[in-house]
Design an enzyme around this catalytic site. Structure first.
Site, PDB file in Angstrom:
ATOM      1  CG  HIS A 284      81.992  37.883  31.306  1.00  0.00           C
ATOM      2  ND1 HIS A 284      82.504  37.658  30.052  1.00  0.00           N
ATOM      3  CD2 HIS A 284      82.344  36.810  32.058  1.00  0.00           C
ATOM      4  CE1 HIS A 284      83.137  36.499  30.041  1.00  0.00           C
ATOM      5  NE2 HIS A 284      83.050  35.966  31.244  1.00  0.00           N
TER       6      HIS A 284
ATOM      7  CG  ASP B   2      81.912  39.538  27.337  1.00  0.00           C
ATOM      8  OD1 ASP B   2      82.895  39.674  28.089  1.00  0.00           O
ATOM      9  OD2 ASP B   2      81.126  38.589  27.415  1.00  0.00           O
TER      10      ASP B   2
ATOM     11  CB  SER C  39      83.244  32.709  30.653  1.00  0.00           C
ATOM     12  OG  SER C  39      84.459  33.411  30.591  1.00  0.00           O
TER      13      SER C  39
END
Length: 514
Positions: A483, A453, A227
């Site tokens: 995610h 995602d 991320s």
């Protein structure tokens, strides 16, 4: 309202509240000290403190692998490397392999920005046992996070109110209240954390990474970023391309976007995840308990949120489930397909007048423990984003953009649009419109995008691979949900990642895993 931009919640870690419902020192003078030659003193890890989220000390791994922690000195201001220092908290577990098989340290950043790597690595470590055969696994609390000179803003009682506020104002009075609450939060950050706020940019953290590489004794940085951790890795590659070792970016931030485009992308991404959740629920062989069709599931959620705007439900006593808290809880559940069952149960419960499960999910998003203490993930998230991002928005601008956000998501558009006010009147100017990750000459970086995602939409992976440059960014696609891709346990994804990190085998760019 805290911006969701690049916020990665630790979705596999379910709070004790949810489970029960369901069943750094600063100011040292570095002087002439050569920080690259410092020796780390590794000792047994203490229990996480409040800023890290609390809880027990990390348990040994199944093979009796012991977690060790240490503090590394870094300059407070990289523009004055001989000035004051702060301490970064590090955690590691040593490799299970033979010394002659050891590659070095594999450093993880799990995102946020604002997430504690010292608490996250032990939580996720079971999934990295294969990588541990050739690496020491290492993570850290970035500057401003956890035990690393944490950014502190409001107290726990004030944060309770902050996360309950109406984050989607419907009239002038509500807009004024949102601005005032944002200003109060931002002023508290400046009052309580003035010294660290100018020094939490991603470029500062990237320089910390390079010092960490040297102190750990590695010629190259071997890195696994998730991320926001992909943005940090990209900035590192831009600043130090010749020092990039084997690196993987998973759940990839689009480095070409500013905060407005990022928020709009998340509105689309979470709407897609909600669509997929609704379709999955009604496709089960048994009856979907929260709707007769996918559209009915979404319509009922919209009616719930609309009703909560006027009439909150009882939540976790003494708090009530407001529209904002319910939206946060839904978003948290959409981070991972593993949480969809909790979302179903939370919605069922809310339709019966009980908001506890959705509130527990919101608490997990916001870093609130069952004893009412908050980690510093939100203050750190806001501080790092606002130090990085130059644009500043006002209510008139947000209002003009609302139709575009609502077109992206009926349910989440307003919430994401108004989040752009987070950095209004922030004490520190933002650094740039978007990060520079161009890294000509760097070793290949494996860039893994997940088509489902919600938080870092799939398109960001290609944008990152292109921005890193030809021959550097190697794109891999996972057709899945949630995610990130590696922790999905998809054998194709894990085989490609492990093959590169362990054996240096670069998969063909454009590889697709299903």
């Amino acid at each position: 309202m805290p911006s969701l931009l690049r916020l990665r919640a630790a979705v596999p870690i379910v709070s004790a509240v949810l489970l029960s419902i369901l069943l750094a020192a600063c100011g040292d003078d570095a002087g002439d000290e050569d920080l690259t030659r410092q020796e780390l003193s590794w000792t047994a890890c203490p229990a996480p403190d409040e800023a890290q989220g609390g809880g027990a000390s990390p348990s040994p791994l199944p093979d009796d692998g012991e977690w060790q922690c240490a503090t590394m000195k870094v300059p407070l201001d990289w523009g004055d490397p001989k000035g004051d220092t702060i301490g970064l908290e590090l955690i590691r577990v040593e490799t299970t392999g033979e010394e002659n098989e050891r590659i070095g340290s594999l450093i993880f950043n799990f995102g946020g920005p604002g997430g504690s790597g010292v608490t996250s690595l032990p939580a996720f470590a079971d999934g990295y046992e294969t990588l541990r055969t050739r690496y020491d696994l290492v993570s850290f609390d970035p500057r401003g996070v956890g035990r690393s000179d944490p950014v502190i803003c409001e107290n726990d009682q004030q944060l309770d109110a902050y996360f309950q506020q109406d984050a989607t104002p419907d009239d002038a009075a509500e807009r004024t209240e949102l601005l005032e609450n944002t200003k109060d939060f931002n002023d508290a950050c400046e009052q309580n954390s003035e010294k660290i706020l100018p020094h939490v940019r991603t470029t500062d953290a990237a320089r910390d990474l390079d010092l960490m590489r040297q102190v750990l004794g590695d010629d190259k940085l071997h890195y696994f970023g998730v991320s926001y951790g992909t943005e940090l890795g990209g900035v590192y590659a831009h600043l130090f391309p010749e020092r990039v070792g084997r690196a993987v970016f998973d759940a990839v931030v689009d480095p070409t976007q500013g905060p407005e485009q990022g928020s709009l992308g998340q509105a689309k991404g979470f709407q897609l995840a909600l669509d997929n959740f609704a379709e999955d629920c009604v496709s089960k062989t048994e009856e979907c308990p929260v709707g007769d069709s996918a559209q009915d599931v979404k319509d009922r959620i919209a009616r719930l949120l609309n009703d909560l705007d006027r009439n909150p439900l009882p939540g976790i006593f003494p708090r009530q489930l407001t529209q904002t808290a319910a939206t946060s809880g839904i978003l948290q559940a959409l981070y991972s397909q593993d949480f969809w069952e909790y979302l179903t149960e939370g919605l069922e419960q809310a339709y019966d007048g009980d908001g506890r499960i959705l509130m527990a999910l919101a608490d997990s998003m916001n870093g609130r423990s069952e004893n009412g203490e908050y980690s510093n993930i939100t203050p750190a998230n806001v501080a790092i984003n606002c130090a990085d991002e130059k644009p500043r928005y006002d209510t008139a601008y947000v209002e003009r953009k609302l139709p575009e956000f609502r077109a992206a998501s009926d349910l989440f558009g307003d919430y994401m649009a108004w989040s752009m006010l987070t950095c209004t009147d922030w004490a520190v100017a933002g650094a740039a419109d978007h990060p520079d990750v161009s890294a000509p000459g760097a070793a290949p970086i494996l860039v893994v995008g997940n088509t489902g995602d919600p938080a870092t939409p799939y398109e960001g992976a290609r944008a990152m691979a292109n921005a890193l440059g030809k021959g550097v960014g190697v794109e891999l696609t996972y057709r899945g949900q949630g995610h990130g891709a590696y922790d999905s346990e998809n054998k194709c994804v894990q085989g490609a990642v492990n093959g590169y990190l362990l054996d240096g085998k670069v998969p063909p760019t454009g590889t697709v895993c299903t």
